[in-house]
Motif scaffolding. Structure first.
Motif, PDB file in Angstrom:
ATOM      1  N   GLY A 205      23.254  80.915  30.651  1.00 16.51           N
ATOM      2  CA  GLY A 205      22.792  80.362  31.912  1.00 16.51           C
ATOM      3  C   GLY A 205      22.530  78.867  31.840  1.00 16.51           C
ATOM      4  O   GLY A 205      22.923  78.186  30.891  1.00 16.51           O
ATOM      5  N   GLY A 206      21.855  78.354  32.862  1.00 16.36           N
ATOM      6  CA  GLY A 206      21.519  76.938  32.909  1.00 16.36           C
ATOM      7  C   GLY A 206      22.709  76.056  33.237  1.00 16.36           C
ATOM      8  O   GLY A 206      23.776  76.526  33.622  1.00 16.36           O
ATOM      9  N   VAL A 207      22.520  74.751  33.092  1.00 14.33           N
ATOM     10  CA  VAL A 207      23.609  73.795  33.268  1.00 14.33           C
ATOM     11  C   VAL A 207      24.492  73.881  32.033  1.00 14.33           C
ATOM     12  O   VAL A 207      24.055  73.597  30.916  1.00 14.33           O
ATOM     13  CB  VAL A 207      23.070  72.364  33.444  1.00 14.33           C
ATOM     14  N   ARG A 208      25.741  74.282  32.230  1.00 11.63           N
ATOM     15  CA  ARG A 208      26.656  74.509  31.118  1.00 11.63           C
ATOM     16  C   ARG A 208      27.382  73.222  30.739  1.00 11.63           C
ATOM     17  O   ARG A 208      27.407  72.245  31.484  1.00 11.63           O
ATOM     18  CB  ARG A 208      27.693  75.571  31.484  1.00 11.63           C
TER      19      ARG A 208
ATOM     20  N   GLN B 295      15.242  69.951  32.567  1.00 11.13           N
ATOM     21  CA  GLN B 295      14.457  70.633  31.549  1.00 11.13           C
ATOM     22  C   GLN B 295      15.297  70.866  30.293  1.00 11.13           C
ATOM     23  O   GLN B 295      16.481  71.201  30.376  1.00 11.13           O
ATOM     24  CB  GLN B 295      13.961  71.988  32.063  1.00 11.13           C
ATOM     25  N   THR B 296      14.663  70.702  29.141  1.00  9.94           N
ATOM     26  CA  THR B 296      15.288  71.011  27.858  1.00  9.94           C
ATOM     27  C   THR B 296      14.869  72.403  27.409  1.00  9.94           C
ATOM     28  O   THR B 296      13.926  72.996  27.945  1.00  9.94           O
ATOM     29  CB  THR B 296      14.868  69.996  26.793  1.00  9.94           C
ATOM     30  N   MET B 297      15.537  72.928  26.382  1.00 12.00           N
ATOM     31  CA  MET B 297      15.165  74.235  25.841  1.00 12.00           C
ATOM     32  C   MET B 297      13.737  74.224  25.302  1.00 12.00           C
ATOM     33  O   MET B 297      12.968  75.148  25.530  1.00 12.00           O
ATOM     34  CB  MET B 297      16.137  74.641  24.745  1.00 12.00           C
ATOM     35  N   GLY B 298      13.390  73.154  24.581  1.00  8.94           N
ATOM     36  CA  GLY B 298      12.071  73.087  23.972  1.00  8.94           C
ATOM     37  C   GLY B 298      10.950  73.102  24.981  1.00  8.94           C
ATOM     38  O   GLY B 298       9.892  73.672  24.746  1.00  8.94           O
TER      39      GLY B 298
ATOM     40  N   GLU C  46      18.134  73.177  34.277  1.00  4.03           N
ATOM     41  CA  GLU C  46      17.770  73.595  32.932  1.00  4.03           C
ATOM     42  C   GLU C  46      19.016  73.484  32.063  1.00  4.03           C
ATOM     43  O   GLU C  46      19.988  74.216  32.274  1.00  4.03           O
ATOM     44  CB  GLU C  46      17.217  75.015  32.953  1.00  4.03           C
ATOM     45  N   ILE C  47      18.999  72.574  31.102  1.00  3.99           N
ATOM     46  CA  ILE C  47      20.208  72.203  30.371  1.00  3.99           C
ATOM     47  C   ILE C  47      20.348  73.083  29.129  1.00  3.99           C
ATOM     48  O   ILE C  47      19.572  72.972  28.175  1.00  3.99           O
ATOM     49  CB  ILE C  47      20.170  70.724  29.978  1.00  3.99           C
TER      50      ILE C  47
END
Length: 458
Positions: free
Chosen positions: A372-375, A248-251, A282-283
Motif C-alpha cells: 500500500g501507500g505511495v508506491r 509520512q514515513t514508515m518510521g 504515506e510513502i
C-alpha cells in the motif's frame, strides 16, 4: 541561482494559550507577551522573477536547526519557480544555540515566560539538544502567534516586510505555505489556531493559504505543562480552511524510539470539501531521514561553535537509498496548484497495517516491503528490502540488499529490470506522485544499477 539570503530579527507580542481541557477552541491564558525570534529569507535578487508563493518553514530543532523537508527536499523546485523561502526559529533551545554561536548578534532573542512563577505548570519545556539552565523561565507556546504574524507580514504592504519596500520596488507574497518537519508544532498550530488567524477582522483572509506537514500526526503542547492529546481526541483529526497535505514515513507511521507517535492513529479520510481540504501521503519504504539531510545542516565547525556535536552521517547505502524526496517535490507542486487554481491534489492509498496500538505493524509483501501507500520502483521493482528497527532513542532504518541469485530470479537481464522500472515510473508519474524530471532520474539510476546486477552469486 540569482537568489539573495537575508536574516532578520522579529519582535512582537504573542498570547499564551491553553487548549487540551477547554474545548474545541483554545483560550488565552496570558495576553500580549513579548518575544523575539529570527527569520532567514531566501528570495530572488531580481524581484520581477519572484513567484506568488512564499514558504514559511519551521526549522527542525532536533539538533542543529535544519530545514530538511522544505528547503532540503524542495529547494531546487523553489529556486526554479522563483518562490521565496523563509525559515523561522521557534524554540528557546535553538535560541540558546544561536547565542553560543554569536552572543552579540542574537543577544536579544528569546521567548521569556510571562506566566507568574506561582502559576506555572510543571512539565517539560526543553526541546532539542541544547540544555536550558532555567527551562521554566521560557515559554514555547509564544511561537504560535509568531507564525501567524510572520505569515501576515510576508503578505503585507508594510515597509517591514522583507519582500516589499515601496510601491515602486518589492512584491509581497500572494500565497504563504506553512511547511516543515518540526515535531508536532504545525499539527498543533493547524488544529488550534489556523482557523482563527486572519490578516484582519474585516476581510477574513487567512494568514496561511496552505500547509505541507512532513511526518508526525497529532497536536503536541500549546504551552508549557499542557496535557498530551489522546489518539481518540477529535481535535487530532485536523481540519483547516485551506488545503493541507501530509507526507509520512514508515518510521513515523509505526512509531518507536524518538518517534513514538504512531501517526497511523491520526488518519482521516481525504477530502476536497471547503474547510476540510486534505490529503495524506504515506510513502512505502520511506526512512525517517535521507543522506541529503546532512547537506543542509550547518558545517561541523559551526555546530561545535553552537555547542552541538557534528552531524553524523546516516548509516545508509547511498546507492540503494530510497530517495523519497521526489515524492515531496511532487506533493509541493500539487499543493501550489490546489492553492492557486483550486485543482485538488491526487489521492493515495494508505500503507496496509494490521493489529492495534501499540502492537500494530505493517503488512509486508513477498520481499519484505510494506504494502500500500505511495508506491515507487524502490518497492514495486525491488532490489532490496526497506526495513527499520527500534533502538534506544532512535528509529534506525535498514536496507537489506537482495543476493545476486535473488536478483537473477527476479530479473533475467538488466534490460528486464530497467523495463519494469520504466513501467513503474510511468504509472507513478501518471498518478502525480513524482514529476517528470524526477522520473527521468529514477530511470537513469536504474540503468546504472542494472550494470551491477550481472554476474554469478558470490
Amino acid at each position: 541561482y540569482g537568489y539573495v539570503e537575508e536574516e532578520y530579527l522579529v519582535r512582537g507580542y504573542s498570547n499564551v494559550y491553553e487548549y487540551h481541557d477547554v474545548g474545541a477552541d483554545p483560550k488565552i491564558r496570558v495576553k500580549d507577551a513579548p518575544y523575539c525570534t529570527r527569520i532567514l529569507v531566501r528570495r530572488p535578487a531580481d524581484q520581477r522573477k519572484q513567484s506568488d508563493f512564499a514558504v514559511l518553514e519551521i526549522f527542525n530543532y532536533s539538533g542543529a536547526e535544519k530545514a530538511f523537508c522544505g528547503w532540503g527536499c524542495c529547494g531546487e523546485s523553489m529556486l526554479k519557480n522563483g518562490d521565496v523561502w523563509v525559515g523561522i526559529t521557534i524554540k528557546q533551545s535553538a535560541v540558546e544555540c544561536l547565542k553560543k554561536f554569536d552572543p552579540r548578534r542574537y543577544k536579544g532573542m528569546g521567548f521569556p515566560n510571562p506566566v507568574e512563577k506561582s502559576k506555572r505548570r510543571p512539565g517539560a519545556t526543553t526541546v532539542g539538544r541544547c540544555e536550558l539552565k532555567n527551562p521554566h523561565d521560557f515559554e514555547n507556546g509564544l511561537a504560535y502567534d509568531a507564525l501567524s504574524q510572520v505569515a501576515a507580514l510576508l503578505k503585507s504592504k508594510s515597509s517591514e516586510n522583507p519582500l516589499f519596500h515601496s510601491e515602486l520596488w518589492g512584491r509581497p507574497a500572494k500565497y504563504v505555505i506553512g511547511m516543515g518537519a518540526s515535531g508536532c508544532d504545525w499539527s498543533m498550530y493547524t488544529a488550534a489556531l489556523q482557523n482563527h488567524a486572519f490578516m484582519d477582522d474585516e476581510c477574513k483572509m487567512p494568514c496561511f493559504d496552505g500547509f505541507f506537514i512532513h511526518m508526525t500526526g497529532y497536536p503536541g503542547y500549546i504551552s508549557n505543562g499542557e496535557t498530551a492529546f489522546e489518539a481518540s481526541d477529535d481535535r487530532c483529526k485536523i481540519m483547516t480552511n485551506v488545503p493541507l497535505v501530509w507526507t509520512q514515513t514508515m518510521g513515523d507511521m509505526r512509531g518507536g524510539g524518538v518517534h513514538p507517535s504512531y501517526s497511523y492513529m491520526y488518519r482521516w479520510p481525504d477530502s476536497d470539501l471547503p474547510g476540510r481540504a486534505h490529503r495524506q501521503y504515506e510513502i512505502a519504504g520511506a526512512a525517517l531521514g535521507l543522506i541529503r539531510d546532512n547537506a543542509i545542516c550547518p558545517c561541523d565547525e559551526d555546530l561545535v561553535k553552537a555547542g552541538l556535536e557534528p552531524a553524523k552521517p546516516l548509516e545508509t547505502d547511498g546507492d540503494l537509498e530510497m530517495k523519497f524526496d521526489a515524492v515531496l517535490r511532487a506533493v509541493y507542486y500539487h499543493l501550489q496548484r490546489w492553492i492557486k487554481y483550486g485543482i485538488p491534489a491526487p489521492a493515495s492509498a494508505y500503507m496496509e497495517m494490521t493489529g492495534e496500538y501499540p502492537d500494530a505493524d505493517f503488512t509486508y509483501d513477498t520481499y519484505g516491503n510494506v504494502k500500500g501507500g505511495v508506491r515507487s520502483p524502490y518497492v514495486d521493482v525491488p532490489v532490496c528490502t526497506y526495513s527499520w528497527k527500534d533502538e534506544p532513542g532512535a528509529v534506525k532504518s535498514e536496507i537489506l540488499p537482495f543476493s545476486k541469485k535473488q536478483l537473477k530470479k527476479l530479473y533475467p537481464s538488466g534490460e528486464d529490470y530497467v523495463r519494469k522500472v520504466i513501467h513503474s515510473v510511468a504509472d507513478m508519474t501518471a498518478r502525480g506522485f513524482i514529476l517528470p524530471d524526477d522520473g527521468e532520474a529514477l530511470i537513469l539510476a536504474a540503468m546504472e544499477r542494472a550494470k551491477k546486477m550481472t554476474g554469478d552469486e558470490e
